[in-house]
Design a protein around this motif. Structure first.
Motif, PDB file in Angstrom:
ATOM      1  N   THR A  62      22.071  12.000 -13.945  1.00  0.00           N
ATOM      2  CA  THR A  62      21.515  13.035 -14.833  1.00  0.00           C
ATOM      3  C   THR A  62      22.009  12.792 -16.266  1.00  0.00           C
ATOM      4  O   THR A  62      23.196  12.534 -16.485  1.00  0.00           O
ATOM      5  N   LEU A  87      25.866  13.775  -9.007  1.00  0.00           N
ATOM      6  CA  LEU A  87      25.198  13.625 -10.306  1.00  0.00           C
ATOM      7  C   LEU A  87      24.107  12.556 -10.287  1.00  0.00           C
ATOM      8  O   LEU A  87      23.348  12.431 -11.240  1.00  0.00           O
ATOM      9  N   ARG A  99      20.188  18.928  -9.453  1.00  0.00           N
ATOM     10  CA  ARG A  99      19.671  20.142  -8.794  1.00  0.00           C
ATOM     11  C   ARG A  99      18.351  19.828  -8.095  1.00  0.00           C
ATOM     12  O   ARG A  99      17.730  18.797  -8.324  1.00  0.00           O
ATOM     13  N   THR A 138      15.524  18.958 -10.326  1.00  0.00           N
ATOM     14  CA  THR A 138      15.540  17.590 -10.863  1.00  0.00           C
ATOM     15  C   THR A 138      14.951  16.634  -9.821  1.00  0.00           C
ATOM     16  O   THR A 138      14.164  15.741 -10.147  1.00  0.00           O
ATOM     17  N   ASP A 164      22.427  14.810 -18.735  1.00  0.00           N
ATOM     18  CA  ASP A 164      23.399  15.791 -19.234  1.00  0.00           C
ATOM     19  C   ASP A 164      24.640  15.884 -18.339  1.00  0.00           C
ATOM     20  O   ASP A 164      25.495  16.730 -18.537  1.00  0.00           O
ATOM     21  N   ARG A 165      24.711  15.026 -17.334  1.00  0.00           N
ATOM     22  CA  ARG A 165      25.822  14.995 -16.362  1.00  0.00           C
ATOM     23  C   ARG A 165      26.023  16.351 -15.664  1.00  0.00           C
ATOM     24  O   ARG A 165      27.117  16.700 -15.248  1.00  0.00           O
ATOM     25  N   GLN A 166      24.927  17.105 -15.560  1.00  0.00           N
ATOM     26  CA  GLN A 166      24.935  18.315 -14.720  1.00  0.00           C
ATOM     27  C   GLN A 166      24.697  17.888 -13.279  1.00  0.00           C
ATOM     28  O   GLN A 166      24.205  16.797 -13.024  1.00  0.00           O
ATOM     29  N   PHE A 167      24.992  18.780 -12.321  1.00  0.00           N
ATOM     30  CA  PHE A 167      24.690  18.448 -10.926  1.00  0.00           C
ATOM     31  C   PHE A 167      23.201  18.130 -10.775  1.00  0.00           C
ATOM     32  O   PHE A 167      22.364  18.702 -11.478  1.00  0.00           O
TER      33      PHE A 167
END
Ligand code: ADP
Ligand code: ASP
Ligand code: MG
Length: 421
Positions: free
Chosen positions: A318, A351, A325, A328, A320-323
């Protein structure tokens, strides 16, 4: 009724055609629908005709086609001692059609011309096969499968309209059996409702035969190959492959999906639906029973090894280095669908997500451009996917040794590795 399918290798030359005639001799007195591919490597040669034509090299296209056509006439003359005038005239009709087409400049898509030209391989081989059988005194009815198999207009990967096709099978094929023992037709090709030729995807003749078996309610489908049956690995690339006498539909579907080239992956679905057994037998040793594939689960199989080359690994994380989800993942899979990628393996982490897909350069580039909006992507090319079903510890090491491993998955009774070629 039985359905038999003979592939390119079985009808590669006059001797092969005589051999098929003698295999069909054993079926005397029983109706058999016979589906035949193009002779030997004809489809590859016709592909070069299309490429030359589309690139504007018309003389070269005509030249390659003419040589190919002459080879077919030679085989016909070899198997029908005095040359069958009728069959030769029939072949000549196909020659004229292709030459007419090649004389004009291309104005439609490459895939459209591909199908109009490549279909001639199957049309010619079946005319020759029919002449051979008639010469041997058999009652044969040659059918242009384009009058039977109706498809959409997705050239080179056309999908069959089963409802229309079922009606044609009832009207034309079943009727043909009232006066003939053998109804002989082409695999791999079909036609749109505007009478434009289509093809079902390379190696698609097995699938055509399965569709006929299902629509005719056949007792069995037999595909005649140059191997004794299904082996635990491709005999071309493995020493001492193990012969497998019986397999379940499920096992065979898994094998073909991951790249076992002995059966086209789409073949099993129509058969399973009607519980029609599939026999894989050797045209070189027709007395050997071969492999039977059916509904019964088979235990105690040896490790089954399948390699699929031409793989690309997409390692994505990702942006933005967010999980990673659900949204996504859904967005990613929508892009996969939109760009028609074939996913063979998928692995997710917190990630990141990795996809192993078939190489399709244009499609992949477009996919990566769009996915870059929310994922950082690393692309690894030139890979193969090794699948081992029912692995034993001792069977794995040798197969992966000395090759860089980019990904490894072990799930249930299956181990998979993405390896550098
Ligand atoms: P066709 O003549 O019908 O086109 P193919 O050449 O497409 O037949 O398929 C037969 C080939 O499949 C064999 O020559 C063999 O090399 C290959 N093959 C790959 N995997 C296997 C397997 N597991 N068992 C048997 N044959 C296999
Ligand atoms: N002749 C076609 C091919 O070579 C279809 C087939 O053989 O199944 O792909
Ligand atoms: Mg083939």
């Amino acid at each position: 009724m039985d359905v038999f399918k003979f592939g390119g290798a079985s009808v590669a030359d006059a001797q092969g055609i005589r051999n098929v005639t003698s295999i069909l001799e054993r079926m005397k007195g029983r109706p058999v629908m016979v589906v035949v591919s193009a002779m030997g490597k004809t489809t590859n040669a016709l592909e070069t005709v299309v490429e030359a034509y589309y690139a504007g090299r018309r003389e070269q296209a005509l030249d390659i086609f003419r040589k190919l056509f002459d080879r077919h006439v030679d085989v016909l003359r070899e198997i029908t001692a005095d040359g069958s005038i009728q069959a030769e005239a029939h072949l000549d009709e196909f020659r004229t059609e292709v030459e007419w087409l090649l004389h004009d400049r291309p104005v439609r898509s490459f895939d459209y011309y591909y199908d109009q030209i490549v279909c001639v391989g199957e049309l010619m081989s079946t005319v020759i096969m029919t002449a051979a059988l008639q010469g041997a005194g058999r009652k044969v009815h040659w059918v242009d499968v384009r009058d039977i198999i109706r498809t959409d207009d997705q050239f080179r990967s056309a999908r069959i309209d089963l409802t229309f096709t079922a009606g044609q099978v009832d009207r034309i094929i079943k009727h043909a059996f009232t006066s003939s023992d053998i109804v002989l037709t082409q695999g791999f090709i079909g036609s749109t409702d505007e009478n434009e030729s289509t093809t079902l995807g390379r190696e698609g003749s097995d699938y055509t035969a399965a569709v006929f078996a299902a629509l005719l309610g056949a007792a069995a489908l037999t595909i005649w190959k140059d191997v004794p049956g299904v082996m635990n690995a491709d005999p071309r690339t493995t020493d001492n492959p193990v012969f497998i006498p019986a397999l379940s539909y499920d096992e065979a579907v898994e094998m073909t999906f991951y790249g076992a080239q002995v059966i086209h992956p789409k073949t099993l679905y129509p058969l399973r639906k009607h519980a029609i057994p599939l026999y894989v037998r050797s045209f070189l040793q027709p007395e050997v029973p071969g492999t039977v594939i059916g509904p019964k689960k088979i235990d105690g199989l040896p490790p089954v090894i399948i390699r699929k080359s031409g793989q690309v690994l997409l390692d994505m994380i990702t942006t933005d280095r967010q999980f990673l989800r659900d949204e996504t993942l859904v967005r990613l899979l929508e892009l996969v669908k939109h760009h028609q990628l074939t996913v063979n393996l998928i692995q997710t982490h917190a990630l990141s997500v990795s996809l192993c897909v078939d190489e399709r350069r244009d499609h992949l580039e477009a996919f990566c451009q769009e996915a870059a909006a929310f994922l950082d992507i690393e692309v690894h090319r030139g890979l193969s996917l090794l699948t081992i079903r029912h692995p034993r510890p001792e069977s794995t090491g040798d197969l992966t040794e000395g090759r860089r491993m980019l990904l490894q998955i072990r799930a249930g009774d299956v181990a998979q590795y993405v390896l550098e070629d």
